[in-house]
Every structure is written in structure tokens, then in C-alpha cells.
Design a protein around this motif. Sequence first.
Motif, PDB file in Angstrom:
ATOM      1  N   ASP A  84      48.175  49.086  28.592  1.00 46.53           N
ATOM      2  CA  ASP A  84      49.430  48.987  29.341  1.00 46.53           C
ATOM      3  C   ASP A  84      49.354  47.874  30.381  1.00 46.53           C
ATOM      4  OD1 ASP A  84      48.926  50.138  32.184  1.00 46.53           O
ATOM      5  OD2 ASP A  84      48.078  51.683  30.875  1.00 46.53           O
ATOM      6  N   ASP A  85      50.529  47.376  30.744  1.00 44.36           N
ATOM      7  CA  ASP A  85      50.618  46.233  31.639  1.00 44.36           C
ATOM      8  C   ASP A  85      49.955  46.474  32.991  1.00 44.36           C
ATOM      9  OD1 ASP A  85      51.755  44.460  29.903  1.00 44.36           O
ATOM     10  OD2 ASP A  85      53.739  44.455  30.849  1.00 44.36           O
ATOM     11  N   ALA A  86      50.056  47.686  33.495  1.00 44.97           N
ATOM     12  CA  ALA A  86      49.449  47.963  34.801  1.00 44.97           C
ATOM     13  C   ALA A  86      47.938  47.752  34.737  1.00 44.97           C
ATOM     14  CB  ALA A  86      49.776  49.386  35.245  1.00 44.97           C
ATOM     15  N   ALA A  87      47.316  48.208  33.670  1.00 44.84           N
ATOM     16  CA  ALA A  87      45.870  48.037  33.524  1.00 44.84           C
ATOM     17  C   ALA A  87      45.508  46.577  33.284  1.00 44.84           C
ATOM     18  CB  ALA A  87      45.354  48.900  32.382  1.00 44.84           C
ATOM     19  N   LEU A  88      46.364  45.835  32.600  1.00 47.52           N
ATOM     20  CA  LEU A  88      46.103  44.414  32.354  1.00 47.52           C
ATOM     21  C   LEU A  88      46.294  43.574  33.613  1.00 47.52           C
ATOM     22  CD1 LEU A  88      47.813  43.848  28.891  1.00 47.52           C
ATOM     23  CD2 LEU A  88      45.364  43.775  29.375  1.00 47.52           C
ATOM     24  N   ALA A  89      47.254  43.937  34.438  1.00 45.25           N
ATOM     25  CA  ALA A  89      47.642  43.086  35.562  1.00 45.25           C
ATOM     26  C   ALA A  89      46.902  43.369  36.862  1.00 45.25           C
ATOM     27  CB  ALA A  89      49.144  43.202  35.801  1.00 45.25           C
ATOM     28  N   SER A  90      46.485  44.584  37.073  1.00 44.35           N
ATOM     29  CA  SER A  90      45.903  44.950  38.364  1.00 44.35           C
ATOM     30  C   SER A  90      44.413  44.616  38.449  1.00 44.35           C
ATOM     31  CB  SER A  90      46.084  46.449  38.616  1.00 44.35           C
ATOM     32  OG  SER A  90      45.375  46.818  39.785  1.00 44.35           O
ATOM     33  N   PRO A  91      44.022  43.862  39.476  1.00 47.25           N
ATOM     34  CA  PRO A  91      42.600  43.577  39.660  1.00 47.25           C
ATOM     35  C   PRO A  91      41.797  44.817  40.070  1.00 47.25           C
ATOM     36  CG  PRO A  91      43.900  42.530  41.380  1.00 47.25           C
ATOM     37  CD  PRO A  91      44.860  43.179  40.441  1.00 47.25           C
ATOM     38  N   ASP A  92      42.478  45.895  40.420  1.00 50.67           N
ATOM     39  CA  ASP A  92      41.802  47.126  40.823  1.00 50.67           C
ATOM     40  C   ASP A  92      41.707  48.142  39.687  1.00 50.67           C
ATOM     41  OD1 ASP A  92      41.609  46.162  43.476  1.00 50.67           O
ATOM     42  OD2 ASP A  92      43.665  46.843  43.870  1.00 50.67           O
ATOM     43  N   ALA A  93      42.344  47.876  38.568  1.00 47.20           N
ATOM     44  CA  ALA A  93      42.412  48.852  37.480  1.00 47.20           C
ATOM     45  C   ALA A  93      41.076  49.039  36.763  1.00 47.20           C
ATOM     46  CB  ALA A  93      43.493  48.449  36.482  1.00 47.20           C
ATOM     47  N   VAL A  94      40.266  48.012  36.736  1.00 48.24           N
ATOM     48  CA  VAL A  94      38.992  48.074  36.010  1.00 48.24           C
ATOM     49  C   VAL A  94      37.887  47.642  36.978  1.00 48.24           C
ATOM     50  CG1 VAL A  94      37.746  47.283  33.961  1.00 48.24           C
ATOM     51  CG2 VAL A  94      40.236  47.511  33.879  1.00 48.24           C
ATOM     52  N   PRO A  95      37.304  48.603  37.687  1.00 45.13           N
ATOM     53  CA  PRO A  95      36.344  48.264  38.743  1.00 45.13           C
ATOM     54  C   PRO A  95      35.155  47.411  38.286  1.00 45.13           C
ATOM     55  CG  PRO A  95      36.988  50.566  38.898  1.00 45.13           C
ATOM     56  CD  PRO A  95      37.572  50.038  37.616  1.00 45.13           C
ATOM     57  N   TRP A  96      34.651  47.617  37.066  1.00 44.50           N
ATOM     58  CA  TRP A  96      33.476  46.872  36.621  1.00 44.50           C
ATOM     59  C   TRP A  96      33.757  45.389  36.425  1.00 44.50           C
ATOM     60  CZ3 TRP A  96      34.314  44.789  31.856  1.00 44.50           C
ATOM     61  CH2 TRP A  96      35.173  45.458  30.987  1.00 44.50           C
ATOM     62  N   LEU A  97      35.016  44.983  36.487  1.00 44.42           N
ATOM     63  CA  LEU A  97      35.353  43.560  36.393  1.00 44.42           C
ATOM     64  C   LEU A  97      35.221  42.845  37.734  1.00 44.42           C
ATOM     65  CD1 LEU A  97      38.406  43.615  33.950  1.00 44.42           C
ATOM     66  CD2 LEU A  97      36.078  42.802  33.503  1.00 44.42           C
ATOM     67  N   GLY A  98      34.881  43.574  38.774  1.00 38.12           N
ATOM     68  CA  GLY A  98      34.595  42.956  40.063  1.00 38.12           C
ATOM     69  C   GLY A  98      35.768  42.240  40.699  1.00 38.12           C
ATOM     70  N   GLY A  99      36.971  42.757  40.533  1.00 38.33           N
ATOM     71  CA  GLY A  99      38.144  42.169  41.167  1.00 38.33           C
ATOM     72  C   GLY A  99      38.976  41.297  40.242  1.00 38.33           C
ATOM     73  N   ASP A 100      38.525  41.059  39.033  1.00 36.87           N
ATOM     74  CA  ASP A 100      39.352  40.346  38.053  1.00 36.87           C
ATOM     75  C   ASP A 100      40.202  41.367  37.313  1.00 36.87           C
ATOM     76  OD1 ASP A 100      38.325  37.792  38.551  1.00 36.87           O
ATOM     77  OD2 ASP A 100      36.673  38.080  37.142  1.00 36.87           O
ATOM     78  N   SER A 101      41.363  40.958  36.889  1.00 40.03           N
ATOM     79  CA  SER A 101      42.179  41.864  36.085  1.00 40.03           C
ATOM     80  C   SER A 101      41.737  41.784  34.637  1.00 40.03           C
ATOM     81  CB  SER A 101      43.667  41.516  36.204  1.00 40.03           C
ATOM     82  OG  SER A 101      43.938  40.304  35.521  1.00 40.03           O
ATOM     83  N   LEU A 102      41.953  42.853  33.909  1.00 36.34           N
ATOM     84  CA  LEU A 102      41.616  42.879  32.495  1.00 36.34           C
ATOM     85  C   LEU A 102      42.419  41.820  31.732  1.00 36.34           C
ATOM     86  CD1 LEU A 102      39.951  44.165  30.294  1.00 36.34           C
ATOM     87  CD2 LEU A 102      41.678  45.962  30.108  1.00 36.34           C
ATOM     88  N   GLY A 103      43.663  41.616  32.142  1.00 40.22           N
ATOM     89  CA  GLY A 103      44.488  40.589  31.512  1.00 40.22           C
ATOM     90  C   GLY A 103      43.917  39.198  31.709  1.00 40.22           C
ATOM     91  N   ALA A 104      43.416  38.921  32.904  1.00 37.74           N
ATOM     92  CA  ALA A 104      42.818  37.607  33.172  1.00 37.74           C
ATOM     93  C   ALA A 104      41.565  37.407  32.328  1.00 37.74           C
ATOM     94  CB  ALA A 104      42.491  37.459  34.655  1.00 37.74           C
ATOM     95  N   VAL A 105      40.753  38.438  32.215  1.00 37.85           N
ATOM     96  CA  VAL A 105      39.537  38.345  31.409  1.00 37.85           C
ATOM     97  C   VAL A 105      39.894  38.161  29.935  1.00 37.85           C
ATOM     98  CG1 VAL A 105      37.499  39.631  30.638  1.00 37.85           C
ATOM     99  CG2 VAL A 105      38.114  39.584  33.072  1.00 37.85           C
ATOM    100  N   ALA A 106      40.884  38.907  29.454  1.00 37.22           N
ATOM    101  CA  ALA A 106      41.322  38.765  28.065  1.00 37.22           C
ATOM    102  C   ALA A 106      41.830  37.350  27.819  1.00 37.22           C
ATOM    103  CB  ALA A 106      42.397  39.794  27.740  1.00 37.22           C
ATOM    104  N   HIS A 107      42.626  36.829  28.733  1.00 36.78           N
ATOM    105  CA  HIS A 107      43.134  35.458  28.586  1.00 36.78           C
ATOM    106  C   HIS A 107      41.982  34.451  28.558  1.00 36.78           C
ATOM    107  CE1 HIS A 107      45.522  31.873  28.890  1.00 36.78           C
ATOM    108  NE2 HIS A 107      44.884  31.544  29.997  1.00 36.78           N
ATOM    109  N   GLU A 108      40.979  34.648  29.389  1.00 40.12           N
ATOM    110  CA  GLU A 108      39.831  33.738  29.403  1.00 40.12           C
ATOM    111  C   GLU A 108      39.092  33.761  28.066  1.00 40.12           C
ATOM    112  OE1 GLU A 108      38.838  31.389  31.556  1.00 40.12           O
ATOM    113  OE2 GLU A 108      40.702  31.841  32.584  1.00 40.12           O
ATOM    114  N   CYS A 109      39.016  34.917  27.416  1.00 43.27           N
ATOM    115  CA  CYS A 109      38.333  35.034  26.125  1.00 43.27           C
ATOM    116  C   CYS A 109      39.229  34.615  24.957  1.00 43.27           C
ATOM    117  CB  CYS A 109      37.875  36.473  25.905  1.00 43.27           C
ATOM    118  SG  CYS A 109      36.521  36.974  26.983  1.00 43.27           S
ATOM    119  N   LEU A 110      40.493  34.386  25.227  1.00 45.18           N
ATOM    120  CA  LEU A 110      41.450  34.043  24.169  1.00 45.18           C
ATOM    121  C   LEU A 110      42.049  32.665  24.441  1.00 45.18           C
ATOM    122  CD1 LEU A 110      42.934  37.618  23.873  1.00 45.18           C
ATOM    123  CD2 LEU A 110      41.791  36.397  22.012  1.00 45.18           C
TER     124      LEU A 110
END
Length: 161
Positions: free
Chosen positions: A117-143
Motif C-alpha cells: 500500500d502507498d502508505a508503506a511505500l511512501a513513509s520513511p517510518d513505515a519500515v524501520p530496518w530501512l533506516g529512514g528511507d521509504s520502501l518506495g524510494a528503495v524500490a525505485h533505486e533497485c528499479l
Amino acid sequence: MGEVAERIVASADEGLARLLARADAHPDADLSQAYKGRRVADVLTHLHAWHLLLEGWLAEHAAGRVPAYPAAGYSWATLGDLNDALYAAHRPLAYGQAREALAASHGRVLTLVAAVDDAALASPDAVPWLGGDSLGAVAHECLGAHYAWGERVLDAAGVPA
């Protein structure tokens, strides 16, 4: 699929199409000076290997576990070593195999990203193990952003667009 996922998917699809059209036109181009003596196939396998990492991160996260990020035995400070290990693991693939593997992993990762969901992709706090990056940003970097890196390698080697 939410708006954030749609943007990531669209960028990824467009970027991969551009990169593959160019790579397909010059699969045997000399990248030696631009990419550590490596081949066009090695650009594709590098991207594929990072898709596999992203798949693993997403699977571990979905299971409620904290994945090894970026990979078991590596840190962001040893990223060069990780990339060399990924290269060694995929080096035997010929161009056609590398292309097929990349296209397949691209599709799988896009399906996984579209399911978040968009909230999990957009929020830098949604995935703590990413250290402040959003899951969407990480996905974009890998894509999409990573496909742009591949094009920059081809540019540096003088491969025609």
C-alpha cells in the motif's frame, strides 16, 4: 495499485524498455573502460541480482522478519564487495540468459511492489530496518534509478543510444 506504486512501476517499465532496447542493439559492446572490464550482460545481471535482493527484503518484511540489509555479511560500507560477489555469482550467464533473468525478476518485483500500500511505500517510518528511507524510494533505486545507472554505464562506454 496505489498512486506511489503506479509511479514506481511506470518509471521501472519505461527505464527497462529503454535500457533493453539499447542493450539488445549492442549486446557485445565493449564496456571494459566504463565498467571494470565487464560486459553488457554483466550490467543486466547486476540489475537482476539487485532485484533478487529486493525480493528477499520484501519477503522477509512480509513475514515479519528484519532482512539482512543490504545482504548477509555486507554493509553499505562494503557495497563494492557485495557488487563484486553478485558479479561473480552471475558471471557465467550469456547475454540472452542475463536478459531473460532480468526481465523475469523485473516482473516479479513489480508485482510485489504493486501489492504494497502507498502508505508503506511512501513513509520513511513505515519500515524501520530501512533506516529512514521509504520502501518506495528503495524500490525505485533497485528499479528505475538502477536502469538509469545501466544507461550511464553504456553512455560512458560510448554505446549508441
